[in-house]
Design a protein around this motif. Structure first.
Motif, mmCIF file in Angstrom:
data_model
loop_
_atom_site.group_PDB
_atom_site.id
_atom_site.type_symbol
_atom_site.label_atom_id
_atom_site.label_comp_id
_atom_site.label_asym_id
_atom_site.label_seq_id
_atom_site.Cartn_x
_atom_site.Cartn_y
_atom_site.Cartn_z
ATOM 1 N N ILE A 1 22.579 70.604 -42.559
ATOM 2 C CA ILE A 1 23.606 69.582 -42.330
ATOM 3 C C ILE A 1 23.909 69.543 -40.838
ATOM 4 O O ILE A 1 24.377 70.526 -40.275
ATOM 5 C CB ILE A 1 24.898 69.916 -43.099
ATOM 6 N N SER A 2 23.628 68.424 -40.190
ATOM 7 C CA SER A 2 23.988 68.357 -38.776
ATOM 8 C C SER A 2 24.843 67.130 -38.526
ATOM 9 O O SER A 2 24.855 66.189 -39.298
ATOM 10 C CB SER A 2 22.753 68.365 -37.879
ATOM 11 N N GLN A 3 25.577 67.191 -37.417
ATOM 12 C CA GLN A 3 26.565 66.164 -37.154
ATOM 13 C C GLN A 3 26.407 65.552 -35.774
ATOM 14 O O GLN A 3 26.131 66.246 -34.797
ATOM 15 C CB GLN A 3 27.974 66.775 -37.268
ATOM 16 N N SER A 4 26.603 64.254 -35.708
ATOM 17 C CA SER A 4 26.749 63.579 -34.426
ATOM 18 C C SER A 4 28.246 63.312 -34.276
ATOM 19 O O SER A 4 28.787 62.451 -34.947
ATOM 20 C CB SER A 4 25.958 62.274 -34.437
ATOM 21 N N PRO A 5 28.924 64.095 -33.429
ATOM 22 C CA PRO A 5 30.390 64.058 -33.444
ATOM 23 C C PRO A 5 30.981 62.798 -32.826
ATOM 24 O O PRO A 5 30.331 62.088 -32.063
ATOM 25 C CB PRO A 5 30.790 65.299 -32.646
ATOM 26 N N GLU A 6 32.217 62.564 -33.173
ATOM 27 C CA GLU A 6 32.949 61.417 -32.639
ATOM 28 C C GLU A 6 33.052 61.513 -31.126
ATOM 29 O O GLU A 6 33.248 62.595 -30.571
ATOM 30 C CB GLU A 6 34.364 61.400 -33.235
ATOM 31 N N GLY A 7 32.931 60.396 -30.464
ATOM 32 C CA GLY A 7 33.069 60.379 -29.011
ATOM 33 C C GLY A 7 31.869 60.980 -28.312
ATOM 34 O O GLY A 7 31.964 61.456 -27.180
ATOM 35 N N ARG A 8 30.723 60.984 -29.006
ATOM 36 C CA ARG A 8 29.450 61.425 -28.442
ATOM 37 C C ARG A 8 29.378 62.925 -28.162
ATOM 38 O O ARG A 8 28.493 63.610 -28.651
ATOM 39 C CB ARG A 8 29.075 60.663 -27.167
ATOM 40 N N GLN A 9 30.299 63.406 -27.291
ATOM 41 C CA GLN A 9 30.340 64.846 -27.036
ATOM 42 C C GLN A 9 28.995 65.414 -26.602
ATOM 43 O O GLN A 9 28.590 66.479 -27.045
ATOM 44 C CB GLN A 9 30.797 65.606 -28.283
ATOM 45 N N ILE A 10 28.312 64.708 -25.743
ATOM 46 C CA ILE A 10 27.076 65.273 -25.225
ATOM 47 C C ILE A 10 27.416 66.251 -24.097
ATOM 48 O O ILE A 10 28.550 66.294 -23.620
ATOM 49 C CB ILE A 10 26.125 64.167 -24.740
ATOM 50 N N PHE A 11 26.441 67.043 -23.690
ATOM 51 C CA PHE A 11 26.680 68.036 -22.640
ATOM 52 C C PHE A 11 26.311 67.408 -21.301
ATOM 53 O O PHE A 11 25.136 67.255 -20.972
ATOM 54 C CB PHE A 11 25.879 69.301 -22.921
ATOM 55 N N GLY A 12 27.352 67.049 -20.539
ATOM 56 C CA GLY A 12 27.158 66.210 -19.363
ATOM 57 C C GLY A 12 26.312 66.818 -18.264
ATOM 58 O O GLY A 12 25.588 66.102 -17.582
ATOM 59 N N SER A 13 26.376 68.129 -18.087
ATOM 60 C CA SER A 13 25.644 68.698 -16.954
ATOM 61 C C SER A 13 24.230 69.120 -17.356
ATOM 62 O O SER A 13 23.429 69.481 -16.510
ATOM 63 C CB SER A 13 26.400 69.881 -16.356
ATOM 64 N N LEU A 14 23.939 69.057 -18.640
ATOM 65 C CA LEU A 14 22.579 69.385 -19.076
ATOM 66 C C LEU A 14 21.762 68.089 -19.172
ATOM 67 O O LEU A 14 22.308 67.015 -19.370
ATOM 68 C CB LEU A 14 22.610 70.086 -20.440
ATOM 69 N N THR A 15 20.452 68.239 -19.045
ATOM 70 C CA THR A 15 19.600 67.050 -19.077
ATOM 71 C C THR A 15 19.494 66.518 -20.512
ATOM 72 O O THR A 15 19.851 67.190 -21.474
ATOM 73 C CB THR A 15 18.179 67.373 -18.602
ATOM 74 N N VAL A 16 18.969 65.299 -20.597
ATOM 75 C CA VAL A 16 18.728 64.687 -21.907
ATOM 76 C C VAL A 16 17.861 65.620 -22.750
ATOM 77 O O VAL A 16 18.125 65.875 -23.921
ATOM 78 C CB VAL A 16 18.048 63.320 -21.717
ATOM 79 N N ARG A 17 16.828 66.157 -22.112
ATOM 80 C CA ARG A 17 15.915 67.042 -22.812
ATOM 81 C C ARG A 17 16.644 68.302 -23.311
ATOM 82 O O ARG A 17 16.481 68.714 -24.463
ATOM 83 C CB ARG A 17 14.806 67.437 -21.838
ATOM 84 N N GLU A 18 17.455 68.894 -22.418
ATOM 85 C CA GLU A 18 18.188 70.103 -22.820
ATOM 86 C C GLU A 18 19.157 69.804 -23.955
ATOM 87 O O GLU A 18 19.317 70.599 -24.878
ATOM 88 C CB GLU A 18 18.944 70.687 -21.619
ATOM 89 N N ASN A 19 19.813 68.639 -23.875
ATOM 90 C CA ASN A 19 20.709 68.230 -24.955
ATOM 91 C C ASN A 19 19.956 68.160 -26.280
ATOM 92 O O ASN A 19 20.421 68.661 -27.298
ATOM 93 C CB ASN A 19 21.324 66.865 -24.644
ATOM 94 N N LEU A 20 18.782 67.533 -26.239
ATOM 95 C CA LEU A 20 18.004 67.387 -27.472
ATOM 96 C C LEU A 20 17.546 68.748 -27.991
ATOM 97 O O LEU A 20 17.622 69.024 -29.186
ATOM 98 C CB LEU A 20 16.806 66.463 -27.234
#
Lengths: 396, 234
Positions: free
Chosen positions: B78-97
């Motif tokens: 079970i995984s979640q895409s949280p409200e308000g995106r909550q991505i990690f701003g200082s990490l790269t797209v790749r690191e986020n993924l």
């Protein structure tokens, strides 16, 4: 650990291999430079200056440890110096000669430790044992203390880790049969030299850098930046924090052992708030998430007071003549920190590292345009226990 | 299959969710709609283990989720895409993924999963080395969904994926949601945009001040005059 840098693409593999070679070259060059500098320092600097340069190394180890424990995870620890004390006393009790131990009257020591005599060993082997044992005990204590404490965040963890520091201090002062109380231990052999201190700096920086570059490091930074998201995608935040806490404690313990084998004494007063705040200033000044920042911060904070001491004695600047003003050095330093915090609150380095190829943070395209970073200021992570409160306004 | 039974969640004295029961069958796309403050996000975060229910049970394929830590729940698919995106701003797209796959053991398959995310969101491939904080809102939302997909979930929790996006992007996100459903991903979707949510969902629940007030097939709810008046602005 399997990493997936450009997995599957031959071009990517070739590129990462060439980057590996490049990094190795930079690392070798940096080590050679360090070696040259140490050889110069050993040959040309007087004893006092050499000690100062050694102290820079010891402070750098502590600051880099705190960067791992607090800078990467956002768990603000005020207890780091407690681990310094544990490493210091452990190391000292292992290497003080048995006749001095009996002279100082330490009835609390177990028989084997009271009679342990490492003086016949090669000096550096004895110091290595003292450092590893000091670091190891600090890490063990960190594992026990950290299990409950790393659940906390923000100012809660700061206060709780400070509680740990106070306990260590109380034990150091009152466990007279082992620590000799407020008088402290003396006659600790001076085994710490320039080379061994910097060897430990290299080991510490390498270990912390590898941790940062691993998936473990990514997960740590993620939990610092956004606790909810990190947990929602499956980061085991407690375990990451605990590992950072334990590894940081190990190297801080090593630094404690190096320190007492440089200055020859171990007294509780050296391991309390003043030292705690000095180390925090080093890390904040350098940038909370930067290993190189921690090293630079430690260097500045160790050397600046020494150089500013000349200013205190007064000087002549052309027609102007300044008399001696004692305390001026601290004021100048403090004003300097205030200015840095006003104009560069993220510290000198922020999250960045020097040595692009060596540390792999400055790859093209990875740089954030200045002013676009929503998180340039290192902040305490929002608390685990604070989530509901913080969440209330945004809950759908 | 996910089953919530009489779940209550409270922040201190404030009761946000007061007895929610719902279920999501395998392969279904279930929407949870309701106005701001109704308890939708709280419900979703309780499923993820970020909050503990005060009462009630949450079971997934027979396993009780209420005693598990969030990372253990992710490990169960079970995984979640949280409200308000909550991505990690200082990490790269790749690191986020890659962080989305932090609990995965089959690391050799991650390359394929990256390709799948890039297939859904080609713009992320262009941005792969860029830090997350430099992405636009829509791109960040894509990254958040992509990150959740990297866990290769059997149940995907989407929290307000259209929030704050321009209409064109809202449509793009819902197209992807529909595509994921067609590919067989089970989805529990929380949305304020009830009209869009009811368009793509199989079934829906309407949440009001912490309680389920209506539920049924999405098409029926969309035609319900009460729902239309309260949520569809009709």
């Amino acid at each position: 650990m399997v990493t997936l840098d450009h997995a599957g693409s031959p071009r990517g593999m070739a590129r990462s291999r060439s980057r590996g070679v490049q990094r190795l070259a930079v690392a070798v060059a940096a080590l050679a430079l360090l070696g040259l500098f140490l050889a110069y320092a050993e040959a040309s600097l007087n004893g006092y200056r050499q000690q100062l340069v050694t102290l820079v190394a010891i402070n750098a180890i502590i600051a880099v440890s705190l960067t791992l424990t607090s800078g990467f995870t956002g768990v603000f620890s005020l207890g780091q110096i407690g681990f310094l004390a544990i490493g210091a006393y452990t190391g000292a009790l292992l290497t003080i000669a048995p006749q001095w131990k009996s002279e100082m009257f330490l009835p609390g020591l177990p028989e084997w430790l009271a009679t342990l005599d490492l003086s016949a060993w090669p000096e550096q082997a004895a110091l290595l044992v003292a450092c590893v044992a000091g670091g190891g005990l600090a890490a063990l204590v960190a594992a026990l203390v950290g299990a409950p404490l790393m659940r906390l965040s923000g100012h809660y963890v700061a206060v709780a880790t400070m509680g740990f520091l106070i306990i260590v201090q109380a034990v150091a002062i009152n466990w007279e049969g082992v620590t000799r109380g407020a008088r402290g231990l003396s006659q600790i052999p001076g085994l710490t030299g320039l080379w061994v201190a910097y060897a430990w700096v290299v080991v510490t920086v390498y270990a912390v850098w590898r941790l940062r570059a691993s998936s473990f490091g990514r997960a740590m930074i993620a939990s610092r930046e956004n606790l909810i998201a990190a947990r929602a995608i499956g980061v085991d935040v407690l375990r990451k924090r605990l590992l950072a806490f334990v590894v940081g404690a190990f190297f801080t313990g090593v630094a404690g052992s190096l320190l007492v084998h440089q200055i020859g004494t171990a007294a509780p007063s050296a391991f309390y708030f003043t030292t705690t705040f000095n180390v925090i200033i080093m890390v904040v000044l350098g940038g909370m998430g930067s290993i190189s920042g921690a090293v630079v911060g430690a260097t500045i904070l160790t050397l600046a007071p020494e150089y500013l001491r000349d200013v205190e004695d007064g000087m002549d600047l052309g027609p102007l003549s300044f008399g001696a003003h004692y305390g001026l050095a601290q004021i100048i330093l403090a004003v300097g920190f205030i200015l840095v915090m006003i104009f560069r609150p993220q510290g000198l380095f922020g999250d960045r590292e020097v040595g692009p190829a060596l540390l792999g943070r400055f790859r093209p395209g990875r740089r954030r345009p200045a002013g676009l970073s929503p998180d340039a200021t290192p902040t305490l992570a929002p608390g685990v226990d604070e989530i509901p409160a913080d969440d209330r306004s945004r809950t759908g | 299959m996910l089953i919530l039974e009489d779940v209550h969640v409270a922040y201190g004295a404030i009761r946000a969710v007061k007895g929610v029961s719902l279920e999501v069958q395998d392969g279904e796309l279930v929407a949870l709609v309701g106005s701001n403050g109704a308890g939708k996000t709280t419900t979703l975060r309780t499923v993820s283990g970020l909050f503990r229910p005060r009462l009630g049970s949450i079971r997934y394929d027979g396993t009780d989720l209420t005693t598990l830590a969030p990372h253990e729940i992710v490990a169960r698919g079970i995984s979640q895409s949280p409200e308000g995106r909550q991505i990690f701003g200082s990490l790269t797209v790749r690191e986020n993924l890659m962080l989305g796959a932090v609990r995965r053991k089959d690391r050799a398959a991650l390359g394929d999963d990256l390709d799948r995310v890039f297939d859904l969101f080609p713009v992320l491939k262009e941005r792969i080395g860029q830090s997350g904080g430099t992405l636009s809102g829509g791109e960040q939302q894509m990254l958040a969904i992509g990150r959740a997909l990297m866990a290769r979930p059997r149940l995907l929790l989407l929290d307000e994926p259209s929030l704050g996006l321009a209409p064109l992007l809202v449509q793009r996100i819902f197209d992807v949601v529909a595509r994921l459903k067609a590919e067989g991903v089970t989805i529990l979707l929380v949305e304020q945009n009830a009209r869009k949510a009811l368009e793509v969902a199989d079934r829906a629940y309407v949440l009001e001040t912490g309680r389920i007030v209506l539920h049924g097939p999405a098409r029926e709810l969309a035609a319900n005059p009460e729902v239309e008046r309260a949520y569809l602005g009709g």
